[in-house]
Enzyme design. Structure first.
Site, mmCIF file in Angstrom:
data_model
loop_
_atom_site.group_PDB
_atom_site.id
_atom_site.type_symbol
_atom_site.label_atom_id
_atom_site.label_comp_id
_atom_site.label_asym_id
_atom_site.label_seq_id
_atom_site.Cartn_x
_atom_site.Cartn_y
_atom_site.Cartn_z
ATOM 1 N N HIS A 122 0.820 -1.212 0.000
ATOM 2 C CA HIS A 122 0.000 0.000 0.000
ATOM 3 C C HIS A 122 0.854 1.263 0.000
ATOM 4 C CE1 HIS A 122 0.676 -1.378 4.089
ATOM 5 N NE2 HIS A 122 0.447 -0.183 4.555
ATOM 6 N N GLU A 148 4.073 -23.963 3.662
ATOM 7 C CA GLU A 148 3.707 -23.886 2.255
ATOM 8 C C GLU A 148 3.586 -22.456 1.745
ATOM 9 O OE1 GLU A 148 2.126 -25.613 4.611
ATOM 10 O OE2 GLU A 148 2.421 -27.715 4.080
ATOM 11 N N ARG A 201 -1.771 -40.726 -6.176
ATOM 12 C CA ARG A 201 -1.077 -41.591 -5.219
ATOM 13 C C ARG A 201 -0.998 -43.037 -5.736
ATOM 14 N NH1 ARG A 201 -2.372 -44.890 -0.932
ATOM 15 N NH2 ARG A 201 -0.758 -45.031 0.655
#
Lengths: 615, 615
Positions: free
Chosen positions: B69, B357, B464
């Site tokens: 900002h 993450e 998987r």
């Protein structure tokens, strides 16, 4: 210590069932259970106050298993506390069993669904916050792994817990050194954790997590609240108690084979299968209040314009006067989301979460578990910051009401970082979620009441700009409803809008009317569930069987996709939505740039319009 | 200090343009610029090495504006460095201007799009990591606000920077006390920040952020690397330099009115408009390499089964041998995502991000800015943890390749917390994203090559379980393509699968063939863009004009919605997808429970099947 032998014996039984259940399942994380077994055994045997027949009694102590992959430990502890026969753990991870791979609400002793790491401390902080504010006098224990301490949310929760002086919160850090794929960042450098939690204003004690005297000493220390949350930094060994697992790499997330299990059980022998925890029950009980439909009583003036975000703030105060369970959480934007009046009126039920959205959402999950009705408010764009916490709160069946302000390109000059344009995709993809977007003050008012009455996950989008009234104060709304705003006998097609685009649709219809093109206009204030019946009727009653959705959201995963799915095979659904990254500009420039303003709707309708053959 | 006067004069000019541009725009955050003006002025005037004609030269120093900002500050600094006439700042926040409300890539000096807070330190860590590993000898300065230090990602980045010993990284913390709605959690308690960053193993210096001698001293100290990242904790005042703004509440995000501006400019007078920063250019240059389509050369045996996640890992090594820019990042699951072989082969291009993450994704955005091709791998479910960072990386136009493993209910026993079921909604909602899901080893191999060659945001889902080969080793694939796997002359409808459901669709087709019901089967390995032409052709060529999508993803926002949007008006699209929270169980139990296995497809087709009238 006279209990030492007894504790050791109980811990052996805990270990046995962590091993047996995972071998039976053929998968799971037995070694992650074993590192925390000793300390958890002492908590349950000597400190845990809980009515096993009433898991929702808020006077219970809470045990939050943040390291959700250690679920068999949790299941064994409550089994030994008498909740069910331990033999039932042989159904671990089987289809239909309450003993899932990671805890879920089907298992009623789980305070939250866990398994996405680093969220339990926030949930625990939510439980502890309610307990503190409502003087329950209980404790909340949160068991975390060490790998998950790398998640930033942990430090959001730590800041929050210290700031709120949650000295009824005990974080037990199981520092077993080994992550999934390798050693954690800090391995057994216990001081790294001690320094960090001290710097975050926790009371900290480092112990050997397999030494009962040190465990006892630490848990004793937690019983004397001094205004600070407590962190027990326990140095442990993954797989501890079984020689060939103890502190060995390569055993994460692996169940023992039958012959390995036999060998392990031999090491534990003799095990007394009759041992149990005798939990003290809390002396008090609290009946959960039922939630009725309540109304704000607010009315609005026809000539004036209102921002739906501001109306939300006013309504919330009125409803909270009638329902004491309503809480509000905000992330340092209360003057934008308009939770500020709530804070002023009900400071004890307001939770300033600062700019830490992940913690805010998981704290709300804790509040929900404690029987509260939390409203979580921030910019819609910043709810995305907590997407995983939102997902897990849904798995937890948390009764949270999300309100995201500043949706879409219509916010104007601040630019794309502040625009909520994927929030419908986020909330809408979660099964059974409710997604609402009112376009005016009246519908906002009524829909907030419905959100409170609806037990479950719901989300409302609110608008930054002011909008005129579309509805009379008496108008009624429903979750799953919509309103037909324009209708003629010869409508050629339908425009369905939601929020700000309702006004663009109305403008377009007026424009087209001048050229004698009749357009039906629908306000889909309920995006999920969508009003399939009304929309089908529109499709059937319009001459060209075309329905155009217009939304201030990205094209994929938005309102248009809900509509298209509901109308599959009924006619043609055409989506007008935001298809590129937007920019700074005025509201009208950006609605035009995105191709979702009245002009674009008019052009689109004309491009599709076929003169009736008989005209 | 002989430069003192000169620095003060330059800072006045910086302040002037932060105020003028925001007043001109009628919105913005001038006071957030003013608190950081003095320290930023010293950085640019005395420390910043940069070729203004070549912003992508990796030998440049980097200046990351985490507090997005304060964009007018950034714009003024580079203007005074000669990038453009300062008068252009009068277009701030106007439609079409490169000077947006928050920095975006259209403004080529922005290292990343910022404005969602708490991400800049991670981006800076990514830039510094590349510089360190490739010995550029430059510095990365990151300017953060204090409000954003509440974001957990900051502490993920801090851990990461310390662990990687990024002593070329300088975090400048602008502690101006005031957040958007109120004082921050710690106000001006500078020690809170000092303690925390020290505990996170930073070199820390606390200064008065408006005292040039202290600023100079701190920046001097950063020039002597000692293996630790550096944090300058600067006590500042929001709005500093203008008496009626200085440290005053209520001025966040407010532009001055014309008359207020006049008053403010009077206070600054005299201002020398001719002052400029003379930046030193780096002595070296590096040409960005072009990316060609390269191939792994891997082939697979018809009789065997392969897990696409494992194939991804092997392919990545082969491609990285041919392209030195390929990096891989993982979040402590390299033995599940199969980036482990990459780590072993190219440790210098592997980035272990541990269970953090959000930082991982923003670090990857930094790597992309530095010209690398980062692959980010973890469970698809845990990419959700970084949804906001993914969003901002897309706004940043980062060239990141995401690979999410363990998608869908087909992962089995671990339960819903580990299942990626909203990842297509997350990545697919972002404009121009590429979303791929191969079903076998051959398609995985070819598609990874295409991801590398494609400059832009892309995402691959990997499975998987192991799956048999569907394709011959010679088969070719394309982004936006699909493969018709079953076709007869009298197909009644089409089943489109992706990933694991391709096999369910094939099984269903075989089953239906026994009853002489011909079904067309398509493998939509490219979910976005979807192969609209092929699917339309299927719709047109099948007797009932029905296309059923089957996917191991939640119903809303998935593959089915892309398909329905592409086929709007062409026929009926029916979505078979996951419509509830799943549970533990075997793969086949859960595919059945979700209603997306071969049996459910057969039942669905039969329920829709109409005997041809002439049969």
């Amino acid at each position: 210590m006279k209990q030492l032998k007894d504790l050791q014996e109980k811990a052996k039984l805990v270990r046995k069932w962590c091993l047996v259940s995972t071998t039976e399942a053929g998968s799971g994380h037995p070694t992650s259970c074993l590192s925390a077994t000793d300390i958890a055994t002492v908590v349950f045997d000597r400190y845990f106050t809980y009515d096993i027949d009433d898991p929702l009694n808020p006077y219970n102590d809470h045990f939050v298993l943040s390291k959700g992959h250690a679920a068999p430990l949790l299941y064994t502890l409550f089994g030994m506390a008498g909740a069910y026969p331990l033999a039932e753990l042989k159904t671990l991870r089987r289809f239909g069993s309450a003993f899932e791979g990671h805890p879920v609400p089907k298992y009623k002793y789980a305070e939250a669904a866990t398994g996405s790491l680093g969220q339990g401390l926030s949930v625990g902080a939510g439980l502890a916050l309610v307990a503190k504010r409502e003087s329950y006098g209980n404790k909340t224990y949160v068991l975390t792994g060490d790998g998950e301490l790398a998640e930033g949310q942990i430090w959001e929760a730590a800041n929050f817990a210290a700031h709120e002086k949650l000295d009824n919160l005990v974080a037990i850090l199981d520092i077993n050194r080994l992550g999934q794929s390798q050693e954690t960042m800090f391995g057994h450098n216990i001081d790294e954790y001690v320094r960090k939690f001290k710097a975050f204003d926790f009371e900290v004690m480092a112990i050997d997590g397999h030494n009962y005297e040190e465990i006892e000493q630490a848990l004793q220390a937690t019983q004397n609240p001094d205004g600070k949350p407590f962190a027990i930094v326990a140095k442990t060994f993954k797989g501890h108690g079984i020689s060939f697992l103890d502190n060995k790499d390569g055993w994460h997330g692996k169940a023992l084979k039958k012959e390995e299990l036999e060998k392990a059980l031999k090491e534990l022998e003799p095990v007394n299968d009759a041992l149990r925890f005798e939990l003290n029950k809390p002396k008090q009980k609290l009946l959960q209040s039922t939630v009725n439909l309540i109304h704000s009583g607010l009315t609005f003036d026809k000539g004036k314009e209102y921002a739906t975000r501001e109306v939300f703030g006013d309504v919330l105060v009125k409803l909270a006067e009638q329902n004491q369970e309503i809480y509000a959480l905000d992330g340092d934007v209360m003057n934008s989301t308009f939770t500020e009046p709530f804070k002023k009126t009900f400071p004890d039920r307001f939770v300033e979460s600062y700019i830490a959205e992940q913690n805010m959402v998981s704290v709300a999950a804790g509040l929900s578990r404690a029987g509260k009705i939390p409203f979580v408010a921030t910019f819609a764009a910043f709810l995305t910051r907590a997407a995983d916490q939102v997902r897990m709160a849904r798995v937890s069946e948390a009764n949270i009401k999300f309100v995201g302000s500043h949706v879409g390109v219509s916010i104007g000059e601040d630019g794309p970082s502040q625009m909520g344009l994927e929030d419908i995709a986020l909330f809408g993809s979660l099964p059974d979620s409710v997604v609402l977007q009112p376009c005016d003050a009246v519908s906002t008012t009524k829909l907030i009441s419905l959100m409170v009455a609806h037990k479950g996950f719901s989300y409302m989008r609110t608008l930054r700009p002011k909008t005129p009234l579309v509805y009379k104060n008496e108008e009624e709304f429903s979750i799953g409803g919509s309103k037909v705003l324009r209708r003629s006998e010869h409508d050629v097609m339908t425009i369905a809008g939601t929020g700000i685009t309702v006004f663009e649709a109305l403008k377009a219809a007026d424009e087209l009317q001048k050229e004698n093109i009749g357009i039906r206009v629908v306000d889909c204030y309920s995006i999920h569930p969508i009003d399939a019946n009304t929309l089908k009727k529109c499709m059937n009653e319009t001459e060209q069987r075309i329905l155009i959705t217009v939304e201030d959201h990205f094209s994929h995963g938005g309102f248009g996709d809900f509509t298209a799915a509901a109308l599959s095979g009924e006619g043609q659904v055409i989506k007008m939505a935001v298809r590129k990254i937007s920019q700074s500009g005025t509201k009208d420039e950006l609605l035009n740039d995105a191709g979702i303003d009245a002009n674009h709707i008019v052009t689109k309708v004309k491009s599709l319009f076929k003169q009736p053959a008989m005209a």
